[in-house]
Design an enzyme around this catalytic site. Structure first.
Site, short mmCIF file in Angstrom:
data_model
loop_
_atom_site.label_atom_id
_atom_site.label_comp_id
_atom_site.label_asym_id
_atom_site.label_seq_id
_atom_site.Cartn_x
_atom_site.Cartn_y
_atom_site.Cartn_z
N TYR A 1 -31.11 3.29 -33.54
CA TYR A 1 -32.52 2.92 -33.62
C TYR A 1 -33.50 4.00 -33.14
O TYR A 1 -34.71 3.79 -33.15
CB TYR A 1 -32.78 1.63 -32.82
CG TYR A 1 -32.33 1.65 -31.37
CD1 TYR A 1 -33.13 2.20 -30.38
CD2 TYR A 1 -31.11 1.10 -30.99
CE1 TYR A 1 -32.73 2.20 -29.04
CE2 TYR A 1 -30.69 1.09 -29.66
CZ TYR A 1 -31.50 1.65 -28.70
OH TYR A 1 -31.11 1.64 -27.39
N ARG B 1 -36.46 5.71 -21.56
CA ARG B 1 -35.06 5.47 -21.24
C ARG B 1 -34.21 6.49 -21.99
O ARG B 1 -33.93 6.33 -23.17
CB ARG B 1 -34.67 4.04 -21.62
CG ARG B 1 -33.17 3.78 -21.56
CD ARG B 1 -32.81 2.32 -21.71
NE ARG B 1 -33.34 1.65 -22.89
CZ ARG B 1 -32.85 1.77 -24.12
NH1 ARG B 1 -31.84 2.59 -24.37
NH2 ARG B 1 -33.38 1.08 -25.11
N HIS C 1 -29.36 1.49 -23.62
CA HIS C 1 -29.80 0.32 -22.86
C HIS C 1 -28.74 -0.08 -21.84
O HIS C 1 -29.04 -0.40 -20.70
CB HIS C 1 -30.06 -0.86 -23.81
CG HIS C 1 -30.36 -2.14 -23.09
ND1 HIS C 1 -31.55 -2.37 -22.45
CD2 HIS C 1 -29.61 -3.25 -22.90
CE1 HIS C 1 -31.53 -3.56 -21.88
NE2 HIS C 1 -30.35 -4.11 -22.14
#
Length: 396
Positions: A292, A279, A283
Site C-alpha cells: 500500500y 511509520r 504496522h
C-alpha cells in the site's frame, strides 16, 4: 431556551467549510541538526538530552532485534516504533515521572524513558514467569504500576476515554498531576475519541491527547481517513487548546508537550497535540507495507529520520561524540541479544496463575477447572514438556 455561548446574529445564510481552521506546524530543529532561523531550543539540559537520545537509540536497536526474532519464529508478534521515536520519547520526557501514561501500542519508548529495563521488556514479550502480566497478554502489551504506565489494551482507542476519566480523578485529587494518552490518527476516527474529548473539555480534566499522525491506519492512508486538515482542528469543536508539531523534531515535541502539561495542570484544561510523523516500519510483524505504499515514499521519510536529527543536534552542542555513538550501539546490541537469550530460557508462569488475581479467594468452580487442567497435563507430559515438571511444586 438558553445557550452556553453568545453568537453573532446574521440575516443571510453563511456557511463555513472549515478552511478557517488550518493549523500551522510547530518546528524548531532542521534535519541537519541546526535550529530554524529565529527558533529557540527549549531548556532541556545536557543530561536530559542524553537520556532522551540514549532511549531513542535503545528503542531503535530493540525494534530491529525483536522483529528479527519474530521472523526467526522465536517471538509470536511485534510492533515497532521506528520513525516515531521523537514523538513518543520527546513527549514522555516533558512529563513529570508520576504523571499517568495511557498508551496505544507503539509507545515502548515512553516506558523505556521512565526506566523500564530490557529484562522487563523481554519478560513481557516472551510471557515468561517473570512477566508482570503472567503471560496473559500478547507481546508488546506492556504495563508498569511503578512507572505510572497503564497496561496496554488491544481494542483500538479504549485508552482515550479512560484517560479522560483518570485525569478527572487527578483533578479531584489536587496533587498537580496529569494524564497523557497516545493514539494514532486512525484511532481518532473511533467514537471513543470524540466521547473522550467532549468529556475532558466539559469537566476540565488535565489530560493531554497525543495523536501520532504517522500517515497510515494499518493500510489506510490519512487522506482516506478525513477530509479536513488532519486531526488538530477537531479540538475547536470542543473548545480545547491544540497544537500541531513536527513529530520528528524532538525539541519541538518536548517544548509543545511541556507547555501542554502546564496548561493541563495549572488551568485544569485538556490539550490536543497532533504530531506529524511517519511509520517507517510495517504496522506490525503481520503487515507488509509494500502492498500500500512505495519504497520512494519511505525513502523520503528516512531522510527525515528523527534519531539522526537528534544525534546531529547533540554533536553540535558537544553533548555527544562519534566515539560514544559507536560504543552505545555496540553495547545496546550486545545487551539486547544477551537479555533476549536469558528471557527465552525462563519457564512460563505457573499454571495456578490462571485463576489468580481476580478474586480474593479462588472460587470452587475455578479451582475445579485448574485441578482438571493439571490432571490433563500430567496424563500427557509429552505434549506439555515445559509445564509437567513444575506441577508437583504447584508451578509450570
Amino acid at each position: 431556551m438558553t445557550t452556553t455561548t453568545a453568537s453573532q446574529v446574521i440575516h443571510e445564510p453563511r456557511f463555513m467549510d472549515g478552511d478557517e481552521f488550518h493549523i500551522a506546524t510547530f518546528a524548531l530543529l532542521q534535519q541537519d541538526g541546526t535550529l530554524f532561523e529565529g527558533a529557540r531550543a527549549p531548556e532541556l539540559g545536557r543530561e536530559t538530552a542524553r537520556r532522551i537520545y540514549h532511549t531513542m537509540v535503545l528503542i531503535r536497536v530493540l525494534d530491529e532485534r525483536m522483529l528479527a526474532a519474530q521472523r526467526q519464529g522465536r517471538l509470536s508478534f511485534y510492533m515497532q516504533c521506528t520513525g516515531e521515536e521523537a514523538a513518543v520519547i520527546g513527549s514522555a520526557a516533558a512529563l513529570d515521572d508520576d504523571d499517568m501514561i495511557m498508551a496505544q501500542y507503539r509507545e515502548q519508548g515512553a516506558l523505556a524513558y521512565r526506566g523500564f529495563g530490557i529484562d522487563e521488556f523481554m519478560n513481557q514479550l516472551f510471557g515468561n514467569a517473570e512477566d508482570y502480566g503472567k503471560g496473559r497478554q500478547m507481546p508488546i502489551h506492556y504495563g508498569s504500576a511503578k512507572l505510572h504506565y497503564m497496561t496496554i489494551s488491544s481494542p483500538l482507542a479504549t485508552q482515550i476515554p479512560q484517560a479522560a476519566g483518570y485525569a478527572y480523578g487527578q483533578k479531584l485529587d489536587g496533587q498537580g498531576r496529569c494524564t497523557i494518552t497516545y493514539f494514532g490518527e486512525g484511532a481518532a476516527s473511533e467514537g471513543d475519541f470524540h466521547a473522550a474529548l467532549n468529556m475532558a473539555a466539559v469537566h476540565r480534566a488535565p489530560v493531554i491527547f497525543f495523536c501520532r499522525n504517522n500517515g497510515y491506519a494499518i493500510s489506510t492512508p490519512s487522506v482516506e481517513q478525513f477530509a479536513a486538515d488532519g486531526v488538530a482542528p477537531r479540538a475547536f469543536g470542543y473548545k480545547m487548546h491544540v497544537i500541531r508539531v513536527d513529530g520528528n523534531d524532538v525539541l519541538a515535541v518536548y517544548a509543545a508537550t511541556r507547555e501542554a502539561r502546564r496548561i493541563a495542570v495549572e488551568h485544569n484544561q485538556p490539550v490536543l497535540i497532533e504530531a506529524m510523523t511517519y511509520r517507517l516500519a510495517a504496522h506490525s510483524s503481520s503487515d507488509d507495507p509494500s502492498g500500500y505504499r512505495s519504497k520512494k515514499e519511505e525513502a523520503l521519510w528516512r531522510e527525515k529520520d528523527p534519531v539522526n536529527r537528534m544525534r546531529l543536534w547533540m554533536l553540535a552542542q558537544e553533548w555527544w561524540s562519534d566515539d560514544e555513538e559507536k560504543t552505545l550501539q555496540e553495547q545496546l546490541r550486545r545487551e539486547v541479544l544477551e537479555t533476549m537469550k536469558r528471557a527465552e530460557k525462563r519457564p512460563p508462569p505457573p499454571l495456578a496463575s490462571l485463576v489468580e488475581d481476580v478474586y480474593a479467594e479462588v472460587p470452587a468452580r475455578l479451582q475445579e477447572q485448574l485441578d482438571a487442567l493439571e490432571a490433563h497435563v500430567r496424563r500427557h507430559p509429552e505434549a506439555y514438556p515445559k509445564s509437567a515438571p513444575g506441577l508437583d511444586q504447584g508451578g509450570a
